[in-house]
Design a protein around this motif. Sequence first.
Motif, mmCIF file in Angstrom:
data_model
loop_
_atom_site.group_PDB
_atom_site.id
_atom_site.type_symbol
_atom_site.label_atom_id
_atom_site.label_comp_id
_atom_site.label_asym_id
_atom_site.label_seq_id
_atom_site.Cartn_x
_atom_site.Cartn_y
_atom_site.Cartn_z
ATOM 1 N N ASP A 35 0.477 -8.949 -0.397
ATOM 2 C CA ASP A 35 -0.264 -9.487 -1.423
ATOM 3 C C ASP A 35 -1.666 -9.198 -1.211
ATOM 4 O O ASP A 35 -2.556 -9.536 -1.660
ATOM 5 N N GLY A 36 -1.918 -8.257 0.001
ATOM 6 C CA GLY A 36 -3.226 -7.779 0.376
ATOM 7 C C GLY A 36 -3.646 -6.653 -0.277
ATOM 8 O O GLY A 36 -4.929 -6.159 0.168
ATOM 9 N N LEU A 37 -2.872 -5.710 -0.914
ATOM 10 C CA LEU A 37 -3.296 -4.572 -1.224
ATOM 11 C C LEU A 37 -4.281 -4.531 -2.251
ATOM 12 O O LEU A 37 -4.296 -5.440 -3.250
ATOM 13 N N LEU A 38 -5.405 -3.649 -1.899
ATOM 14 C CA LEU A 38 -6.681 -3.892 -2.965
ATOM 15 C C LEU A 38 -7.095 -4.944 -2.786
ATOM 16 O O LEU A 38 -7.994 -5.095 -3.878
ATOM 17 N N GLY A 39 -6.938 -6.119 -2.105
ATOM 18 C CA GLY A 39 -7.482 -7.257 -2.386
ATOM 19 C C GLY A 39 -7.103 -7.911 -3.325
ATOM 20 O O GLY A 39 -7.624 -9.088 -3.643
ATOM 21 N N ALA A 40 -5.943 -7.330 -4.179
ATOM 22 C CA ALA A 40 -5.627 -8.003 -5.252
ATOM 23 C C ALA A 40 -4.226 -8.753 -4.953
ATOM 24 O O ALA A 40 -3.439 -8.006 -4.796
ATOM 25 N N SER A 41 -3.987 -10.103 -4.985
ATOM 26 C CA SER A 41 -2.779 -10.724 -4.823
ATOM 27 C C SER A 41 -1.838 -10.282 -5.947
ATOM 28 O O SER A 41 -0.622 -10.802 -5.819
ATOM 29 N N ALA A 42 -2.062 -9.875 -7.238
ATOM 30 C CA ALA A 42 -1.260 -9.830 -8.130
ATOM 31 C C ALA A 42 -0.529 -8.679 -8.052
ATOM 32 O O ALA A 42 0.529 -8.329 -8.932
ATOM 33 N N LEU A 43 -0.545 -7.759 -7.302
ATOM 34 C CA LEU A 43 0.341 -6.555 -7.194
ATOM 35 C C LEU A 43 1.656 -7.007 -6.540
ATOM 36 O O LEU A 43 1.787 -7.481 -5.683
ATOM 37 N N ARG A 44 2.435 -6.382 -7.281
ATOM 38 C CA ARG A 44 4.021 -6.860 -6.754
ATOM 39 C C ARG A 44 4.438 -5.891 -5.562
ATOM 40 O O ARG A 44 4.391 -4.662 -6.231
ATOM 41 N N PRO A 45 5.125 -6.264 -4.701
ATOM 42 C CA PRO A 45 5.472 -5.117 -3.734
ATOM 43 C C PRO A 45 6.960 -4.703 -3.995
ATOM 44 O O PRO A 45 7.379 -5.392 -4.773
ATOM 45 N N VAL A 46 7.137 -3.365 -3.737
ATOM 46 C CA VAL A 46 8.374 -2.735 -3.850
ATOM 47 C C VAL A 46 9.344 -3.652 -2.985
ATOM 48 O O VAL A 46 8.946 -4.279 -1.799
ATOM 49 N N SER A 47 10.688 -3.408 -3.143
ATOM 50 C CA SER A 47 11.813 -3.778 -2.150
ATOM 51 C C SER A 47 11.654 -3.287 -0.774
ATOM 52 O O SER A 47 11.324 -2.143 -0.310
ATOM 53 N N THR A 48 11.692 -4.443 0.253
ATOM 54 C CA THR A 48 11.841 -4.023 1.612
ATOM 55 C C THR A 48 12.865 -3.204 2.133
ATOM 56 O O THR A 48 12.904 -2.649 3.137
ATOM 57 N N SER A 49 13.906 -2.954 1.347
ATOM 58 C CA SER A 49 15.053 -2.122 1.446
ATOM 59 C C SER A 49 14.708 -0.733 1.509
ATOM 60 O O SER A 49 15.556 -0.181 2.257
#
Length: 195
Positions: A35-49
């Motif tokens: 949630d810290g990407l580019l300081g924008a918490s709105a970006l969804r991370p991809v799967s940790t798999s």
Amino acid sequence: MSSTPDPAAQTVPGMVPEAAPAATAPDPALSDAPDGLLGASALRPVSTSLIPARYVAGIIGYVIWVLMIAGLITAAALSGMWWIAALGLLPLLILLQSLLLTPRRVRAIGYLDAEEDLTIASGIMFRSVHTIPYGRVQSVKIDEGPVDRRYGLAKLTVSTANGASTVVLPGLPKAEAERLRALLTARGIETMAAL
């Protein structure tokens, strides 16, 4: 049971109690948290798999680097020239950075499907952020290799109307990849119809 009053909580008559220090807003900064990407918490991370999938996909490369390191060390021991073993430091550094930085590289990938565009961000040192308006989407493709299928992942490839730009979003769960493909296709058709 009686309690003794806390001396810090007592006030002296006629004295105004001190106000608590005002809370300061945290500095916006990049972090390892998704949630810290580019300081924008709105970006969804991809799967940790995607982390173990990348390790499995890289096994052949890892074996080649280890064999190269072992070969250089053996050549140095047999020939007596120590500098040959020093050449093994480069493959060792490449191998170590790949093993150690893969989790961080995966956490650096994020996406956001907004109302009018899709944003895909990736990279640690060289950060790349692509924003694709839905009206510019030419084609959307889903790819799954054998390792991706083993971990239930898919890769979404988005090509834009000018044909020169293709953006790849790896590490999506299959259902999410299908949802994004349907969303991009539908929104692209709606945008083109509105023109």
